[in-house]
Design an enzyme around this catalytic site. Structure first.
Site, PDB file in Angstrom:
ATOM      1  N   CYS A 360      22.393 161.852  77.834  1.00 15.44           N
ATOM      2  CA  CYS A 360      21.756 162.979  77.143  1.00 15.44           C
ATOM      3  C   CYS A 360      21.989 164.291  77.871  1.00 15.44           C
ATOM      4  O   CYS A 360      21.528 165.339  77.427  1.00 15.44           O
ATOM      5  CB  CYS A 360      20.269 162.731  76.975  1.00 15.44           C
ATOM      6  N   GLU A 362      20.835 165.591  80.666  1.00  9.48           N
ATOM      7  CA  GLU A 362      19.792 166.342  81.355  1.00  9.48           C
ATOM      8  C   GLU A 362      19.889 166.202  82.869  1.00  9.48           C
ATOM      9  O   GLU A 362      19.132 166.830  83.597  1.00  9.48           O
ATOM     10  CB  GLU A 362      18.396 165.918  80.890  1.00  9.48           C
TER      11      GLU A 362
END
Length: 665
Positions: A360, A362
């Site tokens: 993702c 992050e």
């Protein structure tokens, strides 16, 4: 060494009859019972107070073991006081461990088997040193995926090694695949190395693997049998056979990784999350998900989110044209990831060894590095002072996970040095509606500084290095639903919407849902064994929704979080209107490339674009009608082995909220 850490019975007893504050009109409670409530020895499933107790006791037991093992002096009174405060803040959902923490912390998975990798959300592995690593990047991804860890990888190994092919002059080696996770991984290693080294060909005996449908101890679920592994071996052989006599290609690297992901996904509860990073100027790489060019990849190419390593100053128009169609590729500015913590702070080059990120995006990560995330909900706090107290315990959970060693030497080496964690925020859209941007920035900036002070204090106490980075914004999977929070930095589709969830047809949750008046119907394409339940949701008054938020505003909010909060990264999937905003993507990237480390896009889909969409916007009248027909849910006893877990992110290749593996002896 003294006994295991426990909370006092008197303290825990105060929570046994309290109603847990699950959010979103029963949705949070349903998600908890479906995904995170474990089956106990007495045959009943955990209640929320029991799950929190297990997680907190597991966390402090890890601390206690580390402190006593190193002779650092354990203070039982202080630990009990701190553990009780952590318990209260998790129970009230001011913060929550990641889904894998809710499932695995304090269980035999970690406390007996020492599979601490299962507590980590994400990983990255580079193929850059493929000549030396050979099969290692592929087996690492498979092993991590089978433990529920999402893995990123790159294609830098392309051209680095000649695919020789197995020696046809040597007698085939028969490998009886053990009925273990390790056995499956070893079978892949042997196959790949036979092609890279030109050793004896490998054939497989699958007779030791338990039959499909047999229960899996430890992680739960049912065995998929040997078929997914046999399919993987056949597909990898076909992929590498085409490359014999040539340097391995970008396509072959991604194919093998994707095929591993497909194998891990096959069979009941397992899920896989992958991201691949490649060059923006390579037609071969960019066309990997063009199934007109590569029709053979359509059956497995979906297992990864394909992104490019972007360069500040590059021409974004060619890739942006592709983004307009299906949202890919995503963008990762590796130079920004290496040079900066928060974008408001001076360049520090702390992460000069970084090679990529997680599915993702992050987290900045080195090769073979794992990372633990933890989620906070600022809108569940009355004041910044209360939020700072929560940050202490959220930080402490994540930092404690770094004390657990993995079974990979390369991973331990980088994790012991970096101690990377990711304290995240969710419910940001709700916070903005209630308190505004100025207050959000104040809380982010103050909170970040507070975490740095905590890291200095507790790293000294643990006698370990400070964390190279500490904060991020994760997209959130189903964890934020427990707390009734909007996921990460994202805006909801609508104030009122239907949230659809999949469950096993024979799950004990189903009769309770039907009795309470929820609509339950067969799952499209899986009618035989899966059902879908519809839950009406109200995200709250004043919360802005995606139809009212432009692509540019979403990018600007991501830049704010990257500037004031995240020294790792902000996971943001920007939803855009292909007709009115599609042609603006290249210009937007040109503007925000100096403020971000990563970004992805998703074309806005009309409601009903495909059957049983996870989210469907509805109006207030429809919501009120659905809610009026519902009665109180009472789940009673639930069979844990029937739980089906899913991941829900905007581009559906993201965080896994549940850990599982193929087989555990």
């Amino acid at each position: 060494m003294s006994d295991r850490f426990y909370l006092t019975d008197a303290f825990v007893g105060k929570y046994r009859r309290k109603k847990a504050p699950f959010g979103f009109n029963g949705l949070g409670e349903l998600v908890y019972n479906r995904t995170y409530s474990r089956l106990k020895e007495d045959g009943k499933n955990e209640q929320w107070w029991e799950t929190v107790q297990r997680v907190v006791e597991g966390t402090f037991n890890m601390q206690k073991t580390h402190i006593e093992h190193n002779g650092l002096g354990w203070n039982a009174w202080k630990a009990q006081h701190s553990a009780q405060e952590m318990y209260d803040r998790i129970w009230n959902m001011k913060f929550l461990p990641p889904g894998r923490g809710l499932w695995a912390m304090g269980t035999p998975i970690t406390e007996e088997r020492n599979l601490f990798a299962a507590l980590n959300n994400c990983a990255f592995v580079s193929t850059e040193n493929l000549r030396e690593d050979m099969a290692a990047p592929f087996t690492f991804l498979m092993d991590a995926s089978m433990l529920g860890v999402g893995v990123g990888f790159d294609v830098k190994g392309a051209g680095k090694i000649i695919v020789k092919g197995p020696s046809i002059s040597r007698r085939p080696e028969v490998f009886s695949v053990p009925d273990t996770r390790e056995g499956w991984v070893e079978s892949l290693r042997m196959q790949i190395e036979s092609y890279f080294l030109g050793t004896a060909p490998v054939t497989y005996d699958y007779s030791l693997i338990r039959k499909a449908g047999a229960p899996i101890r430890g992680f739960g679920g049912e065995s998929s049998g040997s078929r997914p592994l046999a399919d993987l071996h056949e597909a990898v052989e076909e992929t590498l056979r085409k490359e014999v006599g040539s340097p391995i290609s970008q396509t072959a690297i991604v194919d093998i990784m994707n095929l591993v992901g497909k194998c891990v996904v096959a069979g009941n509860v397992r899920r896989s999350a992958e991201i691949v990073f490649g060059p923006a100027d390579s037609e071969e790489y960019i066309d990997l998900k063009n199934y007109e060019v590569n029709p053979q990849r359509s059956t497995f190419g979906w297992t990864s989110n394909n992104s490019v390593f972007a360069k500040v100053g590059m021409d974004y128009k060619p890739t942006a044209e592709r983004v307009k169609i299906n949202g890919e590729p995503g963008y990762a500015w590796l130079d920004n990831m290496k040079a900066y913590g928060r974008m408001k702070d001076p360049i520090n080059n702390k992460d000069h060894r970084a090679k990529g990120g997680n599915p993702c995006l992050e987290q900045t990560l080195e090769s073979y590095e794992l990372c633990c995330l933890v989620e906070t909900f600022p809108n569940n706090h009355d004041s910044v002072e209360d939020y700072l107290k929560t940050l202490k315990y959220a930080y402490l959970y994540a930092k404690t996970v770094t004390l657990g060693k993995t079974h990979w030497a390369e991973t331990n080496r980088v994790m012991l040095r970096n101690r990377r964690i990711g304290c995240s925020m969710s419910g940001i859209a709700q916070f903005l509606a209630d308190r505004g941007m100025t207050t959000l920035i104040e809380w982010m900036d103050t909170g970040y500084d507070h975490i740095q002070r905590l890291d200095a204090e507790y790293s000294d106490w643990f006698a370990i290095p400070k964390s190279i980075k500490t904060t991020s914004i994760k997209p959130s999977g189903t964890v934020s639903l427990l707390a009734g929070a909007t996921p990460g930095i994202h805006f909801p589709e609508s104030r009122y919407y239907i949230r659809r969830m999949r469950l096993g047809k024979i799950s004990n949750l189903v009769p309770a849902l039907i009795k309470a008046g929820y609509k339950v119907e067969p799952a499209f394409g899986a009618e035989k064994d899966t059902v879908v339940v519809e839950v009406p949701v109200d995200v709250g008054e004043g919360v802005r929704t995606l139809p009212d938020v432009s692509m540019w505003e979403q990018l600007a909010l991501s830049a704010v979080a990257q500037r004031y909060w995240a020294d790792n990264q902000v996971s943001s999937t920007v939803t855009f209107d292909p007709k009115t905003e599609g042609d603006q993507i290249a210009n937007a990237l040109d503007v925000f490339q100096y403020q971000l480390k990563g970004i992805s896009f998703l074309p806005r889909l009309d409601s009903g674009a495909y059957p049983q969409m996870p989210y469907e916007a509805i109006d207030k009248e429809s919501y009120d009608s659905m809610v009026t027909g519902l009665s109180k849910l009472s789940f009673g006893r639930i069979k844990g082995e029937e739980i089906i877990a899913e991941r829900f992110c905007d581009n559906d290749v993201c965080e896994i909220d549940f850990v599982s593996e193929v087989v555990l002896s």
